[in-house]
Design a protein around this motif. Structure first.
Motif, PDB file in Angstrom:
ATOM      1  N   ILE A   1     -17.120  -5.296  -3.341  1.00 44.22           N
ATOM      2  CA  ILE A   1     -16.509  -4.705  -4.545  1.00 44.22           C
ATOM      3  C   ILE A   1     -17.272  -5.157  -5.782  1.00 44.22           C
ATOM      4  O   ILE A   1     -17.569  -4.371  -6.687  1.00 44.22           O
ATOM      5  N   ASN A   2     -17.603  -6.455  -5.831  1.00 47.84           N
ATOM      6  CA  ASN A   2     -18.400  -6.958  -6.964  1.00 47.84           C
ATOM      7  C   ASN A   2     -19.782  -6.311  -6.985  1.00 47.84           C
ATOM      8  O   ASN A   2     -20.299  -5.943  -8.042  1.00 47.84           O
ATOM      9  N   ASN A   3     -20.394  -6.184  -5.790  1.00 49.63           N
ATOM     10  CA  ASN A   3     -21.702  -5.530  -5.685  1.00 49.63           C
ATOM     11  C   ASN A   3     -21.641  -4.065  -6.113  1.00 49.63           C
ATOM     12  O   ASN A   3     -22.619  -3.500  -6.592  1.00 49.63           O
ATOM     13  N   PHE A   4     -20.465  -3.445  -5.912  1.00 49.88           N
ATOM     14  CA  PHE A   4     -20.280  -2.049  -6.281  1.00 49.88           C
ATOM     15  C   PHE A   4     -20.046  -1.892  -7.785  1.00 49.88           C
ATOM     16  O   PHE A   4     -20.671  -1.063  -8.445  1.00 49.88           O
TER      17      PHE A   4
ATOM     18  N   VAL B   1      -3.705  -4.186  -0.867  1.00 55.47           N
ATOM     19  CA  VAL B   1      -3.736  -3.419   0.392  1.00 55.47           C
ATOM     20  C   VAL B   1      -4.224  -4.297   1.533  1.00 55.47           C
ATOM     21  O   VAL B   1      -3.667  -4.277   2.643  1.00 55.47           O
ATOM     22  N   GLY B   2      -5.265  -5.113   1.266  1.00 56.49           N
ATOM     23  CA  GLY B   2      -5.852  -5.944   2.318  1.00 56.49           C
ATOM     24  C   GLY B   2      -4.874  -6.982   2.844  1.00 56.49           C
ATOM     25  O   GLY B   2      -4.784  -7.197   4.066  1.00 56.49           O
ATOM     26  N   ILE B   3      -4.127  -7.636   1.941  1.00 57.04           N
ATOM     27  CA  ILE B   3      -3.184  -8.679   2.383  1.00 57.04           C
ATOM     28  C   ILE B   3      -2.047  -8.069   3.195  1.00 57.04           C
ATOM     29  O   ILE B   3      -1.583  -8.641   4.186  1.00 57.04           O
ATOM     30  N   LYS B   4      -1.603  -6.846   2.810  1.00 62.94           N
ATOM     31  CA  LYS B   4      -0.531  -6.185   3.568  1.00 62.94           C
ATOM     32  C   LYS B   4      -0.984  -5.822   4.976  1.00 62.94           C
ATOM     33  O   LYS B   4      -0.194  -5.836   5.925  1.00 62.94           O
TER      34      LYS B   4
ATOM     35  N   ILE C   1     -12.604 -10.648   2.830  1.00 64.37           N
ATOM     36  CA  ILE C   1     -13.479 -11.446   1.960  1.00 64.37           C
ATOM     37  C   ILE C   1     -14.809 -10.734   1.736  1.00 64.37           C
ATOM     38  O   ILE C   1     -15.348 -10.701   0.623  1.00 64.37           O
ATOM     39  N   ALA C   2     -15.362 -10.126   2.810  1.00 67.42           N
ATOM     40  CA  ALA C   2     -16.614  -9.379   2.668  1.00 67.42           C
ATOM     41  C   ALA C   2     -16.423  -8.207   1.714  1.00 67.42           C
ATOM     42  O   ALA C   2     -17.302  -7.904   0.885  1.00 67.42           O
TER      43      ALA C   2
ATOM     44  N   ILE D   1      -7.435  -3.807  -3.887  1.00 62.72           N
ATOM     45  CA  ILE D   1      -7.981  -4.166  -2.574  1.00 62.72           C
ATOM     46  C   ILE D   1      -7.270  -5.397  -2.018  1.00 62.72           C
ATOM     47  O   ILE D   1      -6.938  -5.460  -0.824  1.00 62.72           O
ATOM     48  N   TYR D   2      -7.031  -6.378  -2.896  1.00 56.48           N
ATOM     49  CA  TYR D   2      -6.287  -7.561  -2.446  1.00 56.48           C
ATOM     50  C   TYR D   2      -4.898  -7.161  -1.963  1.00 56.48           C
ATOM     51  O   TYR D   2      -4.416  -7.617  -0.914  1.00 56.48           O
TER      52      TYR D   2
END
Length: 593
Positions: free
Chosen positions: A298-301, A277-280, A292-293, A274-275
């Motif tokens: 992801i942690n909650n999942f 893909v998200g940063i790209k 960030i949300a 996720i980091y």
């Protein structure tokens, strides 16, 4: 104490069926209203836990760039309140789930204990008692975590996963798909681990059962062990059984703990993805707040996914124990009430055996076409060589076993046509191995009649000549005796059993070597009380000491599966047959001594 008498691993008579978990669900049904309340609280907690990441996204993307202090304070206040809501819900959930789980365990333990009470003697004869005990106590205790937390937490975690996925999909569907990319890998690894774990815990349950059986047997036989100086040999046997258990435990735990790092590593890899893909895509299709949300979600999942993995671990572990528990519950009692069984009316005491054939092994009959008739109030003595079938007669009369052919009738009614409770509640049985329960002398005698007064108990004890020795005890009738009456002599235990039987006032009395442990002097004093005990009731007496049965109305010499001789003492002595020879040999032995 040979090792292979108890350490043989038990084979499951039937393979575990996943449908058995429906049976486990039957223990949940009585508490469904309380469970619904818990699930409602869990749902509120899940919604509250979703607010944090979402408010973080709003704060980063909107509130902070716009310097909206009042909105930031509102968001912070709502977030602060949500933390209190989550904490309260967590406390309620833990307390209520623990209470419900322990209630379910209590119900399950009651059911297996109740079922054990209905099983025939043969079930207990063929199994070490320690292996039965471990199913009632240890195996059900092992289910504590599964029932107290697992089932409801599973629903909670699944609810949390669904709610989190909905929030994630609402914020960014593409990142949500990336979050699920490694789930197939997880499922594949779980399926590989599952089979190995279940087999490992099946082996562990066997080794735990063997260890428990040996400890139980060793404690029960400690007097024999010390009498024959067998301590050193027992140490060696215990070390072997203990080492088997330790090795099985270590293997099972090693396999069980494989699942947690598998889930944890996949969780970390998903976060990294996720980091990446998200940063790209940052600033293109994804905002900083969204990224960030998403990390928060992801942690909650994955936290509930890890919990589900742990529950799956507990489920596979519990399966090995549930197999044993349900196997015991599925044991069909050989002796039970017929579908149309009726209560036996108040017993008069007429007994008839009509062409009775029976053997503990069908191919080896103990009794063969035995017939006799006893009128109410008669006393009948059974004598003969060991293994001739004397005890078998009273076992069939008490319906501890069913005849293979013929009929056993009481007051003209086949014992198979009446309820067991109505039959046995009107009978009194005294065995050679008298059982005294932990508790006071008073409570042990009252076991025969729970509503008896203290005066009635003392009167019964006086009649059977037990009152004298009871008075000499430290606290008299309030003296506490240990398990199996170990602080009393064998003769004292038998006198207490006589008092218990007399107090119960049965219409049909069975004495199986009931005076074998009483000395001759006490027996002479007991004879008066024994005649009082036999007065007005049908009685069957098994005794090797023939002096106790001379006054019986009838004496049966049982031999070769039949009643070889029958009559009074004088008649049988005049017959000059087997009974005469047995009596004369005992008389000569006494005279020689």
């Amino acid at each position: 104490m040979a090792r292979n008498t108890f350490a043989e691993d038990e084979e499951l008579e039937q393979e575990f069926n996943w449908q058995h978990y429906r049976r486990l669900g039957q223990y949940v049904k009585p508490y469904k209203d309380a469970i619904y309340k818990v699930l409602l609280v869990i749902f509120v907690a899940n919604i509250a836990s979703m607010l944090g990441p979402y408010f973080t996204k709003i704060a980063i993307d909107q509130v902070i760039p716009e310097k909206n202090i009042s909105l930031l304070l509102w968001i912070s206040g709502i977030f602060f309140v949500s933390l209190f809501v989550i904490a309260w819900c967590m406390k309620y959930r833990i307390l209520k789930i623990t209470e419900i789980g322990q209630d379910m365990l209590k119900d399950m333990r009651f059911d297996i204990f109740h079922h054990l009470q209905t099983l025939p003697f043969s079930y207990f004869d063929n199994r070490p008692h320690g292996k039965i005990l471990i199913r009632v106590v240890n195996y059900i205790n092992t289910l504590s975590d599964l029932l107290s937390n697992g089932l409801i937490n599973l629903i909670s975690d699944m609810m949390s996963v669904v709610v989190t996925l909905l929030f994630m999909a609402w914020i960014d569907p593409v990142l949500t798909l990336y979050s699920l990319a490694l789930l197939p890998v997880l499922f594949g690894l779980v399926m590989i681990i599952k089979q190995k774990q279940r087999k490992a815990y099946q082996v562990l349950s066997n080794k735990q059962s063997n260890l428990n059986a040996y400890i139980h047997e060793s404690i029960a036989g400690i007097k024999i062990t010390q009498s024959f100086a067998r301590e050193r040999e027992n140490y060696h046997v215990f070390n072997e059984v203990n080492e088997d258990y330790r090795s099985s435990w270590m293997r099972a735990v090693r396999i069980q703990f494989l699942l947690w790092p598998v889930v944890q590593n996949i969780s970390v890899l998903t976060t990294c993805l996720i980091y990446f893909v998200g940063i790209k895509q940052l600033g293109v299709s994804i905002s900083t707040g969204t990224l960030i949300a998403f990390i928060g979600y992801i942690n909650n999942f994955w936290n509930p996914v890890i919990n589900i993995g742990n529950f799956y671990n507990s489920l596979i572990t519990a399966t090995a124990y549930l197999e044993r528990i349900f196997e015991t519950m599925d044991e069909i009692p050989e002796i039970q009430d017929a579908p149309n069984a009726k209560p036996l009316p108040p017993m008069k005491g007429e007994v008839r055996f009509s062409e009775v054939t029976f053997g503990y092994e069908p191919a080896k009959p103990i009794l063969s076409k035995v017939s006799f008739h006893i009128t109410p109030g008669q006393s009948v003595a059974l004598v003969g060589p060991t293994g001739a079938g004397k005890t078998t007669v009273i076992n069939l009369l008490s319906r501890f076993y069913d005849v293979q052919a013929g009929q056993v009738l009481i007051d003209g009614v086949d014992v198979r046509e009446v309820t067991l409770h109505s039959l046995r509640s009107q009978m009194g049985v005294m065995l050679q191995d008298t059982f005294i329960f932990s508790g006071t002398i008073l409570e042990n005698i009252r076991y025969g009649k729970l509503d008896a007064t203290e005066e009635e108990i003392i009167a019964a004890a006086k009649i059977v000549r037990a009152h004298e020795f009871i008075q000499d005890l430290k606290d008299g009738y309030q003296t506490v005796v240990e398990e199996r009456g170990s602080t009393l002599s064998a003769g004292q235990r038998q006198l207490l059993s006589f008092a218990r039987a007399l107090l119960a006032d049965p219409k049909l009395l069975i004495l199986d070597e009931a005076t074998s442990s009483i000395d001759t002097k006490t027996e002479e004093q007991l004879q008066v009380g024994l005649q009082e005990l036999l007065k007005g009731r049908t009685s069957f007496i098994i005794a090797h000491r023939l002096s106790t049965i001379k006054n019986s109305d009838q004496i049966f010499y049982v031999d070769g599966g039949t009643i070889a001789e029958a009559g009074t003492h004088d008649e049988l002595m005049a017959l000059n047959g087997k009974y005469h020879h047995l009596y004369q040999s005992q008389y000569d032995l006494i005279r020689t001594n």
